[in-house]
Design a protein around this motif. Structure first.
Motif, PDB file in Angstrom:
ATOM      1  N   ARG A 212       8.954  12.390   4.877  1.00 31.19           N
ATOM      2  CA  ARG A 212       9.134  11.044   4.332  1.00 31.19           C
ATOM      3  C   ARG A 212       8.549  10.001   5.287  1.00 31.19           C
ATOM      4  N   ILE A 213       8.714  10.223   6.587  1.00 28.69           N
ATOM      5  CA  ILE A 213       8.163   9.298   7.584  1.00 28.69           C
ATOM      6  C   ILE A 213       6.633   9.305   7.537  1.00 28.69           C
ATOM      7  N   ILE A 214       6.052  10.502   7.522  1.00 27.92           N
ATOM      8  CA  ILE A 214       4.590  10.621   7.547  1.00 27.92           C
ATOM      9  C   ILE A 214       3.970  10.069   6.269  1.00 27.92           C
ATOM     10  N   GLU A 215       4.645  10.286   5.132  1.00 31.07           N
ATOM     11  CA  GLU A 215       4.121   9.815   3.854  1.00 31.07           C
ATOM     12  C   GLU A 215       4.256   8.305   3.691  1.00 31.07           C
ATOM     13  N   ASP A 216       5.145   7.691   4.489  1.00 27.23           N
ATOM     14  CA  ASP A 216       5.305   6.238   4.438  1.00 27.23           C
ATOM     15  C   ASP A 216       4.182   5.604   5.277  1.00 27.23           C
ATOM     16  N   LYS A 217       3.096   5.230   4.631  1.00 26.29           N
ATOM     17  CA  LYS A 217       1.902   4.760   5.329  1.00 26.29           C
ATOM     18  C   LYS A 217       2.178   3.523   6.183  1.00 26.29           C
ATOM     19  N   GLU A 218       3.033   2.646   5.677  1.00 25.45           N
ATOM     20  CA  GLU A 218       3.360   1.430   6.432  1.00 25.45           C
ATOM     21  C   GLU A 218       4.130   1.778   7.702  1.00 25.45           C
ATOM     22  N   LEU A 219       5.110   2.685   7.574  1.00 22.72           N
ATOM     23  CA  LEU A 219       5.911   3.079   8.737  1.00 22.72           C
ATOM     24  C   LEU A 219       5.074   3.841   9.753  1.00 22.72           C
ATOM     25  N   ILE A 220       4.271   4.783   9.284  1.00 21.82           N
ATOM     26  CA  ILE A 220       3.491   5.586  10.220  1.00 21.82           C
ATOM     27  C   ILE A 220       2.460   4.724  10.946  1.00 21.82           C
ATOM     28  N   LYS A 221       1.919   3.711  10.257  1.00 29.58           N
ATOM     29  CA  LYS A 221       0.981   2.794  10.926  1.00 29.58           C
ATOM     30  C   LYS A 221       1.703   1.968  11.987  1.00 29.58           C
ATOM     31  N   ARG A 222       2.943   1.579  11.668  1.00 26.78           N
ATOM     32  CA  ARG A 222       3.756   0.835  12.643  1.00 26.78           C
ATOM     33  C   ARG A 222       3.991   1.685  13.894  1.00 26.78           C
ATOM     34  N   LEU A 223       4.316   2.954  13.689  1.00 26.20           N
ATOM     35  CA  LEU A 223       4.564   3.848  14.823  1.00 26.20           C
ATOM     36  C   LEU A 223       3.290   4.059  15.646  1.00 26.20           C
ATOM     37  N   GLN A 224       2.157   4.156  14.967  1.00 21.01           N
ATOM     38  CA  GLN A 224       0.886   4.337  15.682  1.00 21.01           C
ATOM     39  C   GLN A 224       0.486   3.070  16.442  1.00 21.01           C
ATOM     40  N   ASP A 225       0.724   1.913  15.814  1.00 23.32           N
ATOM     41  CA  ASP A 225       0.342   0.645  16.435  1.00 23.32           C
ATOM     42  C   ASP A 225       1.209   0.308  17.655  1.00 23.32           C
ATOM     43  N   GLU A 226       2.422   0.838  17.702  1.00 27.28           N
ATOM     44  CA  GLU A 226       3.323   0.543  18.821  1.00 27.28           C
ATOM     45  C   GLU A 226       2.837   1.156  20.130  1.00 27.28           C
ATOM     46  N   ARG A 227       1.969   2.158  20.042  1.00 31.45           N
ATOM     47  CA  ARG A 227       1.410   2.816  21.225  1.00 31.45           C
ATOM     48  C   ARG A 227       2.505   3.267  22.207  1.00 31.45           C
ATOM     49  N   TYR A 228       3.368   4.104  21.704  1.00 30.02           N
ATOM     50  CA  TYR A 228       4.434   4.649  22.552  1.00 30.02           C
ATOM     51  C   TYR A 228       3.842   5.533  23.650  1.00 30.02           C
ATOM     52  N   ASP A 229       4.565   5.591  24.765  1.00 33.10           N
ATOM     53  CA  ASP A 229       4.126   6.435  25.884  1.00 33.10           C
ATOM     54  C   ASP A 229       4.506   7.905  25.671  1.00 33.10           C
ATOM     55  N   LEU A 230       5.598   8.128  24.956  1.00 29.57           N
ATOM     56  CA  LEU A 230       6.022   9.507  24.715  1.00 29.57           C
ATOM     57  C   LEU A 230       7.085   9.539  23.627  1.00 29.57           C
ATOM     58  N   VAL A 231       7.349  10.747  23.144  1.00 34.51           N
ATOM     59  CA  VAL A 231       8.457  10.998  22.229  1.00 34.51           C
ATOM     60  C   VAL A 231       9.507  11.800  22.986  1.00 34.51           C
ATOM     61  N   LEU A 232      10.751  11.337  22.924  1.00 32.92           N
ATOM     62  CA  LEU A 232      11.894  12.054  23.501  1.00 32.92           C
ATOM     63  C   LEU A 232      12.739  12.564  22.349  1.00 32.92           C
ATOM     64  N   THR A 233      12.938  13.875  22.285  1.00 31.26           N
ATOM     65  CA  THR A 233      13.669  14.429  21.152  1.00 31.26           C
ATOM     66  C   THR A 233      14.506  15.620  21.562  1.00 31.26           C
ATOM     67  N   ASP A 234      15.475  15.941  20.728  1.00 33.69           N
ATOM     68  CA  ASP A 234      16.300  17.146  20.873  1.00 33.69           C
ATOM     69  C   ASP A 234      15.812  18.141  19.829  1.00 33.69           C
ATOM     70  N   PRO A 235      15.259  19.296  20.242  1.00 38.04           N
ATOM     71  CA  PRO A 235      14.627  20.209  19.288  1.00 38.04           C
ATOM     72  C   PRO A 235      15.584  21.169  18.585  1.00 38.04           C
ATOM     73  N   ALA A 236      16.905  20.934  18.698  1.00 31.31           N
ATOM     74  CA  ALA A 236      17.823  21.750  17.902  1.00 31.31           C
ATOM     75  C   ALA A 236      17.494  21.581  16.422  1.00 31.31           C
ATOM     76  N   MET A 237      17.132  20.366  16.039  1.00 33.08           N
ATOM     77  CA  MET A 237      16.494  20.071  14.760  1.00 33.08           C
ATOM     78  C   MET A 237      15.117  19.500  15.112  1.00 33.08           C
ATOM     79  N   ALA A 238      14.066  20.205  14.734  1.00 30.91           N
ATOM     80  CA  ALA A 238      12.767  19.973  15.376  1.00 30.91           C
ATOM     81  C   ALA A 238      11.875  18.970  14.661  1.00 30.91           C
ATOM     82  N   GLY A 239      12.447  18.084  13.867  1.00 28.75           N
ATOM     83  CA  GLY A 239      11.628  17.075  13.207  1.00 28.75           C
ATOM     84  C   GLY A 239      10.870  16.205  14.192  1.00 28.75           C
TER      85      GLY A 239
END
Length: 530
Positions: free
Chosen positions: A133-160
């Motif tokens: 749903r996140i990837i298919e949301d073109k507006e949201l995914i562009k926002r995430l790309q434009d933010e130029r994050y340094d990294l993703v921090l996640t817990d891979p127990a659920m690997a989304g």
């Protein structure tokens, strides 16, 4: 005049400090897991926020614990339509206990286990749907790309979050112990089944032959679950969004840093990798003062001290009859008891027992009058008990809890009481043994001393490696290339086959030559005789 000059200098220094902080701060995209996993993730975020980092948290709309926190991070809420599943765990616990008491058939037990596995599979499917749903949301995914994050921090127990990081082409840091296919080490480090117990077996690193057989069988079961029940959901995402053949394990293996939520005071010695940083107990901290009413209750325990009991975030209460038996045992103790219990008040509740909906567990474990901790064996609770040196009576319910408790029981700092054995008599007997045998307290205090004897605090280690990835745009130089090797190359099966082939050719050639020489010699001798 001096005051004006001093004010100007102060203002300039403040502006410079803000500028410097701004330059050194990074942008972190966080994809957490709910429940107790969020409790320790939040500790990391608080520390990162205090260092001036800009944090964005992606959370599903059904989150129980991940709430809006605008002063610490920006939230991105994804509608998921998931109902509260906490009732499932209580129902599962009740049915499991009924089976273990002999009140239900083996067939019922199998149905319960299949239902549990189905629930886990569906949870991963929902996790994949949220990422899609996140990837298919073109507006949201562009926002995430434009933010130029340094990294993703996640817990891979659920690997989304792992999939999203790969899609955004961002460095990946894992706050991890569990992955989609079990314990994280098994995906990245050599894990010989001869002395490394598979989760669920309840074994230590000293296994008999039959235990090693069972360990191997459990390993195959986990591989089966990953291959056929969980893996296909992520495989579909890979096929849909990436132009290469991959699966969730291969994506996990490309993570830059693994912040492993354990240390070797708790874990058995085992092989590891250079991009694994051990941060066990990072959520533990010195205590804060208790509230007046709670401090008054604790102090009223006198020289006998007090006990706390909690079964974690997923289970609010035990079955009524079991809770009554436990309350009856507590009522006869000279100690005071603080019990996190959200169910009906037990009919046998004593005046020495205080029922609470929430407790400051860390602060209570740090109190000088604490005597024992009755716990389900979650990683957070076990590590807090180690940090504060409090012996544990463990009642494992599900997931990794039995293995966690077994590790500290093997070190003489805990006693495990299985659900199938839990009744008034066994609970009293086990609790009294923990309270009267000083060796449990002594052993746990020794573990606490070993855990604290580190060059850096675990939380400082975690933040250092997160900032390391920011500074260096990843940590690919710490990743082994073994993940990219086919199994036959990794295990040198092709080399062994090649060497075996050479040896076979040499033996055949030598044998043929010897046979030829012997045959020729026999021929000459025969001609002479004639």
């Amino acid at each position: 005049m001096k005051f004006i000059i001093l004010s100007s200098i102060t203002g300039l220094l403040f502006a410079l400090s803000v500028f410097i902080l701004k330059c050194e701060s990074g942008k972190v995209l966080v994809y957490p897991v709910d429940g107790s996993h969020w409790i320790n993730m939040k500790v990391l975020l608080e520390e990162l926020h205090s260092k001036g980092h800009d944090i964005t948290v992606i959370r599903p709309s059904s989150s129980l614990y991940i709430t809006e926190h605008p002063d610490m991070y920006t939230s991105i809420v994804i509608e998921d339509g998931i109902d509260n599943i906490s009732n499932f765990f209580e129902e599962y616990l009740n049915k499991t206990m009924a089976v273990q008491r002999g009140e239900a058939s083996v067939l019922t037990f199998l149905k319960i286990q299949m239902g549990f596995l189905s629930m886990i599979s569906n949870a991963h499917l929902l996790s994949c749907n949220i990422v899609s749903r996140i990837i298919e949301d073109k507006e949201l995914i562009k926002r995430l790309q434009d933010e130029r994050y340094d990294l993703v921090l996640t817990d891979p127990a659920m690997a989304g979050g792992v999939v999203l990081a790969h899609y955004l082409k961002l460095p990946l840091v894992l706050n991890v112990r569990w992955i989609t296919s079990g314990e994280g080490h098994f995906a990245i480090a050599p894990s010989p089944l001869s002395y490394i117990p598979v989760p669920g077996t309840g074994f230590s690193d000293k296994m008999s032959f039959l235990q090693r057989v069972k360990n191997s069988i459990f390993s195959m079961i986990i591989l089966f679950q990953d291959r056929f029940m969980v893996g296909p959901h992520y495989k579909a995402l890979c096929k849909k969004y990436f132009n290469k053949d991959c699966d969730i394990v291969s994506l996990l293996q490309e993570a830059d840093i693994w912040l492993m939520r354990l240390d070797f005071v708790f874990e058995f010695p085992r092989p590891t990798m250079p991009n694994v940083a051990y941060i066990g107990g990072f959520q533990c901290k010195p205590s804060q003062p208790l509230s007046e009413d709670l401090e008054s209750f604790v102090q009223s325990s006198g020289e006998h001290g007090f006990i706390i009991m909690s079964l974690g975030t997923l289970v609010n209460s035990l079955p009524v009859d079991t809770a009554d038996k436990i309350a009856a045992v507590f009522a006869k103790l000279p100690q005071k008891v603080i019990w996190r219990h959200l169910g009906p008040s037990p009919s046998t509740l004593g005046n020495n027992t205080l029922l609470v909906k929430w407790m400051p567990q860390n602060d209570l474990l740090a109190h000088s009058k604490i005597k024992a901790f009755v716990a389900h064996g979650g990683t957070n609770g076990v590590q807090e008990a180690i940090y504060h040196g409090v012996p544990v009576l463990g009642i494992p319910l599900f997931f990794d809890q039995s293995d966690n408790l077994m590790r500290i029981q093997a070190k003489g700092a805990a006693i495990i009481l299985e659900l199938s054995q839990l009744n008034g008599h066994t609970f009293k007997q086990t609790l009294m043994k923990l309270l009267t045998d000083n060796s449990y307290s002594t052993n746990m205090q020794r573990l606490s001393s070993l855990h604290r004897d580190q060059p850096m605090k675990p939380l400082e280690t975690a933040v250092f490696w997160i900032e390391y990835v920011m500074r260096n745009k990843g940590a690919t130089h710490l990743r082994t290339q073994s993940y990219r090797m086919p199994w036959y190359s990794y295990h040198s099966a092709d080399v062994l086959l090649f060497l075996f082939g050479i040896a076979a050719v040499l033996m055949f050639t030598t044998g043929t030559f010897i046979r030829y020489v012997c045959h020729r010699a026999c021929g000459k001798r025969k001609m002479k005789n004639e």
